[in-house]
Design a protein around this motif. Sequence first.
Motif, PDB file in Angstrom:
ATOM      1  N   GLN A 126     -46.615 120.351  36.963  1.00  0.00           N
ATOM      2  CA  GLN A 126     -46.020 119.545  35.903  1.00  0.00           C
ATOM      3  C   GLN A 126     -44.646 119.017  36.313  1.00  0.00           C
ATOM      4  O   GLN A 126     -44.318 117.860  36.028  1.00  0.00           O
ATOM      5  N   GLN A 127     -43.858 119.851  36.980  1.00  0.00           N
ATOM      6  CA  GLN A 127     -42.536 119.404  37.457  1.00  0.00           C
ATOM      7  C   GLN A 127     -42.679 118.251  38.435  1.00  0.00           C
ATOM      8  O   GLN A 127     -41.933 117.268  38.365  1.00  0.00           O
ATOM      9  N   GLU A 135     -38.194 112.546  38.643  1.00  0.00           N
ATOM     10  CA  GLU A 135     -37.330 111.469  38.124  1.00  0.00           C
ATOM     11  C   GLU A 135     -37.686 110.085  38.683  1.00  0.00           C
ATOM     12  O   GLU A 135     -37.386 109.071  38.065  1.00  0.00           O
ATOM     13  N   ASP A 136     -38.326 110.017  39.846  1.00  0.00           N
ATOM     14  CA  ASP A 136     -38.698 108.722  40.423  1.00  0.00           C
ATOM     15  C   ASP A 136     -39.985 108.150  39.833  1.00  0.00           C
ATOM     16  O   ASP A 136     -40.328 107.001  40.113  1.00  0.00           O
ATOM     17  N   VAL A 180     -45.620 107.033  34.251  1.00  0.00           N
ATOM     18  CA  VAL A 180     -46.705 108.007  34.105  1.00  0.00           C
ATOM     19  C   VAL A 180     -46.284 109.073  33.110  1.00  0.00           C
ATOM     20  O   VAL A 180     -45.196 109.627  33.203  1.00  0.00           O
ATOM     21  N   ILE A 181     -47.171 109.331  32.188  1.00  0.00           N
ATOM     22  CA  ILE A 181     -46.991 110.443  31.258  1.00  0.00           C
ATOM     23  C   ILE A 181     -48.014 111.501  31.651  1.00  0.00           C
ATOM     24  O   ILE A 181     -49.217 111.248  31.633  1.00  0.00           O
ATOM     25  N   ALA A 182     -47.521 112.669  32.036  1.00  0.00           N
ATOM     26  CA  ALA A 182     -48.400 113.780  32.409  1.00  0.00           C
ATOM     27  C   ALA A 182     -48.535 114.709  31.211  1.00  0.00           C
ATOM     28  O   ALA A 182     -47.551 115.042  30.566  1.00  0.00           O
ATOM     29  N   MET A 240     -49.881 112.872  42.880  1.00  0.00           N
ATOM     30  CA  MET A 240     -50.830 112.308  41.915  1.00  0.00           C
ATOM     31  C   MET A 240     -50.131 111.325  40.984  1.00  0.00           C
ATOM     32  O   MET A 240     -50.627 110.231  40.727  1.00  0.00           O
ATOM     33  N   ALA A 241     -48.975 111.712  40.460  1.00  0.00           N
ATOM     34  CA  ALA A 241     -48.240 110.824  39.550  1.00  0.00           C
ATOM     35  C   ALA A 241     -47.739 109.582  40.268  1.00  0.00           C
ATOM     36  O   ALA A 241     -47.811 108.467  39.727  1.00  0.00           O
ATOM     37  N   ALA A 242     -47.240 109.743  41.493  1.00  0.00           N
ATOM     38  CA  ALA A 242     -46.753 108.594  42.254  1.00  0.00           C
ATOM     39  C   ALA A 242     -47.878 107.626  42.577  1.00  0.00           C
ATOM     40  O   ALA A 242     -47.692 106.403  42.530  1.00  0.00           O
TER      41      ALA A 242
END
Length: 156
Positions: free
Chosen positions: A26-27, A32-33, A37-39, A147-149
Motif C-alpha cells: 500500500q505504501q 508521492e510520485d 492512481v487510487i489504491a 503496479m501503481a506507476a
Amino acid sequence: MSDTKRLLIVAHAPSPNTQRMLEAVQQGAAHEDIEHVIARNVPPLEATPDDVLGADGILLGTTENLGYMSGALKDFFDRIYYPCLEATQGRPYALYVRAGNDGTGTCRAVETIVTGLRWKAVQDPLVCRGGFQEAFLDQCRELGLYMAAGLDGDIF
C-alpha cells in the motif's frame, strides 16, 4: 479527475508479518510520485465482483497454504470468476506470495485461474520464501509502486 485509475489490492494477511507486507504494498502504491492512481485494499473475503469490475488493475497477495493459495483468495476467485469473466479480460495484475517453502504450487494455482479470466500479468510473481526477512517489505513496496506507476503512466 476523469483520468484517475483504480488499483484494487486483494491480499490475505493473517499474521503480523503478512500484514506488514500488505502495508508495504500500500505504501508503494501511494508513493508521492503517483499522481492519478487510487489504491484500495479490500480483504479477499470482502471483495466483490463490483470491486473487480471497478478496478483498472489488481494486485493479489496470498500466503502459501499446503502448496496452494489461501482459502480466502480462492473464495474471492470463486465469487468473482463468472461475473467478471467477460468484462475484465486483459486486466493487468500482479501477485505476491508469502511462502514458507517453495511457492511454486501457489503461483501455479493463481496463474491457472487468472489465465481463465484472461488477466495479464505485468511481471513474474514476487515469491517471498523461507523465514521472514525485512527485505520482503522493500520488495512489496517496490511491487506496489511498480503496479501503481504502470497504471499512472498508462503502461498497462
